[in-house]
Design a protein around this motif. Structure first.
Motif, mmCIF file in Angstrom:
data_model
loop_
_atom_site.group_PDB
_atom_site.id
_atom_site.type_symbol
_atom_site.label_atom_id
_atom_site.label_comp_id
_atom_site.label_asym_id
_atom_site.label_seq_id
_atom_site.Cartn_x
_atom_site.Cartn_y
_atom_site.Cartn_z
ATOM 1 N N CYS A 55 0.724 -1.299 0.492
ATOM 2 C CA CYS A 55 -0.443 -0.010 0.217
ATOM 3 C C CYS A 55 0.787 1.319 -0.339
ATOM 4 O O CYS A 55 0.438 2.355 0.612
ATOM 5 C CB CYS A 55 -1.037 0.441 1.284
ATOM 6 S SG CYS A 55 -0.144 0.414 2.772
ATOM 7 N N ALA A 56 2.308 1.443 0.319
ATOM 8 C CA ALA A 56 3.148 2.052 0.567
ATOM 9 C C ALA A 56 3.163 3.083 -1.105
ATOM 10 O O ALA A 56 3.193 2.820 -1.694
ATOM 11 C CB ALA A 56 4.310 1.745 0.797
ATOM 12 N N CYS A 57 3.207 4.402 -0.589
ATOM 13 C CA CYS A 57 3.117 5.442 -1.475
ATOM 14 C C CYS A 57 3.800 5.389 -2.374
ATOM 15 O O CYS A 57 3.807 5.758 -4.096
ATOM 16 C CB CYS A 57 2.849 6.697 -0.892
ATOM 17 S SG CYS A 57 4.547 7.491 -0.232
ATOM 18 N N THR A 58 4.832 3.910 -2.768
ATOM 19 C CA THR A 58 6.087 4.199 -3.454
ATOM 20 C C THR A 58 5.829 3.452 -4.100
ATOM 21 O O THR A 58 6.561 2.675 -5.203
ATOM 22 C CB THR A 58 6.776 4.200 -3.275
ATOM 23 O OG1 THR A 58 6.918 2.602 -1.926
ATOM 24 C CG2 THR A 58 7.710 5.432 -2.302
ATOM 25 N N ASN A 59 4.720 2.165 -3.398
ATOM 26 C CA ASN A 59 4.285 0.931 -4.650
ATOM 27 C C ASN A 59 2.141 1.181 -4.925
ATOM 28 O O ASN A 59 1.976 1.375 -6.738
ATOM 29 C CB ASN A 59 4.877 0.068 -3.788
ATOM 30 C CG ASN A 59 4.202 -1.302 -4.598
ATOM 31 O OD1 ASN A 59 3.771 -1.730 -6.166
ATOM 32 N ND2 ASN A 59 4.223 -2.596 -3.872
ATOM 33 N N LEU A 60 1.308 1.557 -4.603
ATOM 34 C CA LEU A 60 0.272 1.828 -4.814
ATOM 35 C C LEU A 60 -0.346 0.314 -5.160
ATOM 36 O O LEU A 60 -0.387 0.632 -6.372
ATOM 37 C CB LEU A 60 0.284 2.713 -5.227
ATOM 38 C CG LEU A 60 0.475 4.132 -4.340
ATOM 39 C CD1 LEU A 60 0.062 5.443 -5.332
ATOM 40 C CD2 LEU A 60 -0.727 4.036 -3.317
ATOM 41 N N ALA A 93 5.782 8.918 2.355
ATOM 42 C CA ALA A 93 6.207 10.599 0.981
ATOM 43 C C ALA A 93 7.267 11.867 1.486
ATOM 44 O O ALA A 93 7.288 12.516 0.538
ATOM 45 C CB ALA A 93 4.665 10.958 0.666
ATOM 46 N N ILE A 94 7.121 11.020 3.050
ATOM 47 C CA ILE A 94 7.725 12.800 3.348
ATOM 48 C C ILE A 94 9.635 12.868 2.821
ATOM 49 O O ILE A 94 10.308 13.240 3.300
ATOM 50 C CB ILE A 94 7.809 12.665 5.236
ATOM 51 C CG1 ILE A 94 8.012 14.085 5.574
ATOM 52 C CG2 ILE A 94 9.213 11.196 5.956
ATOM 53 C CD1 ILE A 94 7.670 15.441 5.067
ATOM 54 N N HIS A 95 9.873 11.373 2.363
ATOM 55 C CA HIS A 95 11.623 11.458 2.086
ATOM 56 C C HIS A 95 10.955 12.396 0.669
ATOM 57 O O HIS A 95 12.474 12.623 0.374
ATOM 58 C CB HIS A 95 11.443 10.309 1.713
ATOM 59 C CG HIS A 95 12.027 9.133 2.998
ATOM 60 N ND1 HIS A 95 11.554 7.910 2.291
ATOM 61 C CD2 HIS A 95 11.786 10.019 4.594
ATOM 62 C CE1 HIS A 95 11.741 7.277 4.131
ATOM 63 N NE2 HIS A 95 11.867 8.248 4.437
ATOM 64 N N SER A 181 12.352 -1.585 1.203
ATOM 65 C CA SER A 181 10.918 -1.677 -0.389
ATOM 66 C C SER A 181 11.823 -1.666 -1.447
ATOM 67 O O SER A 181 12.889 -0.569 -1.812
ATOM 68 C CB SER A 181 9.802 -1.888 -0.377
ATOM 69 O OG SER A 181 9.018 -1.992 -1.634
ATOM 70 N N ILE A 182 11.816 -2.812 -2.299
ATOM 71 C CA ILE A 182 12.262 -2.512 -3.573
ATOM 72 C C ILE A 182 11.778 -1.302 -4.186
ATOM 73 O O ILE A 182 12.383 -0.831 -5.146
ATOM 74 C CB ILE A 182 12.280 -4.121 -4.667
ATOM 75 C CG1 ILE A 182 10.769 -4.657 -4.573
ATOM 76 C CG2 ILE A 182 13.192 -5.216 -3.745
ATOM 77 C CD1 ILE A 182 10.778 -5.335 -5.518
ATOM 78 N N THR A 183 10.716 -0.627 -3.990
ATOM 79 C CA THR A 183 10.192 0.674 -4.863
ATOM 80 C C THR A 183 10.134 1.121 -4.030
ATOM 81 O O THR A 183 10.270 2.718 -4.263
ATOM 82 C CB THR A 183 8.602 0.110 -4.760
ATOM 83 O OG1 THR A 183 7.973 -0.165 -3.716
ATOM 84 C CG2 THR A 183 8.169 -0.861 -5.552
ATOM 85 N N HIS A 184 11.596 1.236 -2.766
ATOM 86 C CA HIS A 184 11.636 2.805 -2.463
ATOM 87 C C HIS A 184 13.726 2.685 -1.750
ATOM 88 O O HIS A 184 14.747 3.460 -2.779
ATOM 89 C CB HIS A 184 10.740 2.630 -0.899
ATOM 90 C CG HIS A 184 11.316 4.252 -0.729
ATOM 91 N ND1 HIS A 184 11.473 5.168 -1.342
ATOM 92 C CD2 HIS A 184 11.167 4.222 0.727
ATOM 93 C CE1 HIS A 184 11.866 6.352 -0.486
ATOM 94 N NE2 HIS A 184 11.213 5.977 0.685
ATOM 95 N N MET A 185 13.923 1.890 -1.628
ATOM 96 C CA MET A 185 15.389 1.339 -0.834
ATOM 97 C C MET A 185 15.654 2.955 -0.402
ATOM 98 O O MET A 185 17.116 3.625 -1.022
ATOM 99 C CB MET A 185 15.932 1.012 -2.388
ATOM 100 C CG MET A 185 15.187 -0.390 -2.483
ATOM 101 S SD MET A 185 16.389 -1.167 -4.050
ATOM 102 C CE MET A 185 16.997 -1.871 -3.163
ATOM 103 N N TYR A 186 15.614 2.982 0.559
ATOM 104 C CA TYR A 186 15.668 4.221 1.210
ATOM 105 C C TYR A 186 16.640 4.094 2.702
ATOM 106 O O TYR A 186 15.929 3.529 3.091
ATOM 107 C CB TYR A 186 15.094 5.047 1.864
ATOM 108 C CG TYR A 186 14.800 6.524 2.418
ATOM 109 C CD1 TYR A 186 15.878 7.635 1.283
ATOM 110 C CD2 TYR A 186 14.712 6.562 3.525
ATOM 111 C CE1 TYR A 186 15.974 9.056 1.592
ATOM 112 C CE2 TYR A 186 15.095 7.994 4.223
ATOM 113 C CZ TYR A 186 15.418 8.754 3.858
ATOM 114 O OH TYR A 186 15.999 10.758 4.271
#
Length: 239
Positions: A55-60, A93-95, A181-186
């Motif tokens: 559900c993360a905003c980087t994935n949806l 999304a704050i990132h 997560s692979i859609t963010h990797m922060y």
């Protein structure tokens, strides 16, 4: 193929792969379902962490979100627990500000541009985050540039930590999943939350299981792709 969501979250989408490549499907599912079968984390925690990833905003990923909402509820999660995972997925999304605000300050200095000289308003939510030890110095640049907006945002952050819905340990495990997560990797957030999870009592095995959950998302390549390939082959009479 076992379609029990506790054993195979992807259900029948892997049936065709198992028909075409049984050994490959077996290996993929063994790796991908390890978080569900290892027993390191309770199933409810596994489902909620998986939900955070999808559900993360980087994935949806709507299909994955629905699948793991269902799985979390089946495992005993409450409405408030699921809602809090959604809030964490939104807060990720704050990132954008963590990345952009330091660059903005550097470029302002290089260009000789100064921020407007205004009094800093009261920021009770930011103060609360500092008081509970959850303030991140990476947030200082955008706090400096937009203190009121930052306080509005961290009213959400403070509520996550102060709600009591999840333990500090589990909030950190969820945060690791969102950042790694692979859609963010922060990387900065992943390190900060691993440190926080260890401090809150999480074991290395639990943290590795969270990372395994992040890796399990890779199976979506086959879960989504193989049925499409099967349809296209059928259209060409090559099924």
């Amino acid at each position: 193929m076992n379609r029990d969501a506790a054993v195979n979250p992807w259900g029948p989408s892997f049936d065709k792969l198992a028909e075409w490549d049984p050994d490959g499907a077996k290996v993929l599912l063994k790796v991908g379902t390890s978080p569900w079968t290892s027993g390191v984390l309770p199933r409810k925690e596994v489902e909620l962490i998986a939900l955070a990833i999808y559900c993360a905003c980087t994935n949806l990923n709507e299909a994955g979100t629905r699948r793991h909402v269902r799985g979390a509820l089946d495992a005993g999660a409450t409405r408030d627990e699921v809602l809090l995972v959604f809030k964490l997925g939104a807060a990720l999304a704050i990132h954008s500000c963590s990345l952009g605000a330091p660059i903005l300050l550097e470029e302002m200095e290089a260009a000789g541009v100064k921020a407007a000289d205004v009094l800093t308003p009261p920021t009770p939510a930011c103060d609360a985050m500092r008081e509970i030890g959850q303030w991140n110095t990476a947030w200082d640049p955008f706090y400096e540039l937009s203190p009121s907006w930052t306080d509005d945002f961290f009213a959400l952050g403070a509520a996550v930590y102060q709600s009591g819905v999840f333990s500090p340990r589990f909030v950190e495990l969820l945060s690791i999943a969102l950042d790694a997560s692979i859609t963010h990797m922060y990387a900065p957030g992943t390190r900060r939350h691993i440190r926080g999870a260890l401090r809150a009592g999480a074991t290395p095995e639990e943290i590795m299981t969270v990372l395994h959950l992040c890796v399990s998302m890779g199976l979506e390549a086959c879960a989504a792709g193989v049925p499409i390939l099967a349809e296209e082959l059928d259209h060409r009479g090559r099924g």
